[in-house]
Design a protein around this motif. Sequence first.
Motif, PDB file in Angstrom:
ATOM      1  N   TYR A  69      -5.048   2.528   7.121  1.00  0.00           N
ATOM      2  CA  TYR A  69      -6.088   3.195   7.892  1.00  0.00           C
ATOM      3  C   TYR A  69      -5.479   3.700   9.196  1.00  0.00           C
TER       4      TYR A  69
ATOM      5  N   PRO B 121      -2.899   5.381   0.365  1.00  0.00           N
ATOM      6  CA  PRO B 121      -2.205   4.367  -0.444  1.00  0.00           C
ATOM      7  C   PRO B 121      -0.729   4.332  -0.074  1.00  0.00           C
TER       8      PRO B 121
ATOM      9  N   GLN C  56       0.626  -1.725  -4.131  1.00  0.00           N
ATOM     10  CA  GLN C  56      -0.031  -0.674  -3.353  1.00  0.00           C
ATOM     11  C   GLN C  56      -1.065  -1.281  -2.424  1.00  0.00           C
ATOM     12  N   LYS C  57      -1.067  -0.856  -1.158  1.00  0.00           N
ATOM     13  CA  LYS C  57      -2.022  -1.325  -0.147  1.00  0.00           C
ATOM     14  C   LYS C  57      -2.736  -0.120   0.464  1.00  0.00           C
ATOM     15  N   ASN C  58      -3.788  -0.397   1.210  1.00  0.00           N
ATOM     16  CA  ASN C  58      -4.541   0.659   1.888  1.00  0.00           C
ATOM     17  C   ASN C  58      -4.186   0.718   3.366  1.00  0.00           C
TER      18      ASN C  58
ATOM     19  N   VAL D 175      -8.010   6.907   4.161  1.00  0.00           N
ATOM     20  CA  VAL D 175      -7.382   5.727   3.565  1.00  0.00           C
ATOM     21  C   VAL D 175      -6.191   6.214   2.738  1.00  0.00           C
TER      22      VAL D 175
ATOM     23  N   VAL E 102      -2.751  -1.741   8.023  1.00  0.00           N
ATOM     24  CA  VAL E 102      -2.593  -1.877   6.576  1.00  0.00           C
ATOM     25  C   VAL E 102      -3.121  -3.246   6.153  1.00  0.00           C
TER      26      VAL E 102
END
Length: 309
Positions: free
Chosen positions: A8, A257, A4-6, A255, A115
């Motif tokens: 924006y 996920p 899992q990444k964030n 943000v 990301v």
Amino acid sequence: MIRQKNLYMANFNCTFGDDHSPMLDYFEKIILPSFTNDYKKITSRNTFFFYNVKIIEYLQGKFALSGIIVKKTILEVKSLHDEKTQNLIRKDERIPSDPFSYFTIFLDNHRMVLVKNQSGSPSLKDFERLSQYALKEAVIESESMNNKLTISLNIGSLPSSNKVDEAIDKIAEIQQVVLKLYPLNGDIDDLYGGLREELIKLGCDEGFATYKNPQNTSEVRNTLKQSKGIFKPTVRGKGRDGEKITITDNSVASVLPIRINEDVNIDENISNILDQVQDREELKELSNENRDKYEEKKNILEKLMDLFR
């Protein structure tokens, strides 16, 4: 491995010249070279550069500029804890590291996503600084520009309503609201269009509106939620215990996920990222002016895309 990444979301608001021409008018001469000519912004600790940038068609007739931004850095290791001996061991090691972030700029409405691949990956602010530097370098190297073309670039985060509410609820006293206004690339500002007209009358490209001790908290809240990268708000105040609180567009940014497969290549992951955000309404907002400009330039973008096949 899938992790899992964030992600924006932001508004890549870029205009050119005294008449604030839209980004697509200078896409071939300035925008594309600034992302593909391997410009490097060097700071005291890091080097930032764009990599693997190309034009893609993510939906039929919809083009975007995508790639990654890399931060070349050195990690300093001064100590390590030995679990066997339970001792803290002094070290003096320097380890090269190149964290990166994926990005995509949608060319019809200049909304963008970024990301972060890991802790320490470049942020939207890093992306803005490198873009500003690279755009100026592209203007300098363009013979037709004569080094005189002015650039206005402001990358504003798209806000999260929930984060805005949480931030405002922590403030007991709002002391100041500051709005940074700048030329827009075809977007419509329904809140502060009148202030923009005043800037035009005064011959100003950018300006700040400052409001002292606003009492209408609900309108301050609404201003933050409506910023959407068309102006940059800063709210300063005090919490219930007297602590200082500052809210910016970045501190209340959305943000999301998302899932990234670290075993596949950059292009596949960018495609996967776009699949996961294609239904986000905030990324679809499109003014009539931007729609018309995109239709005017679409054939050029399609020809330019062929260069990356």
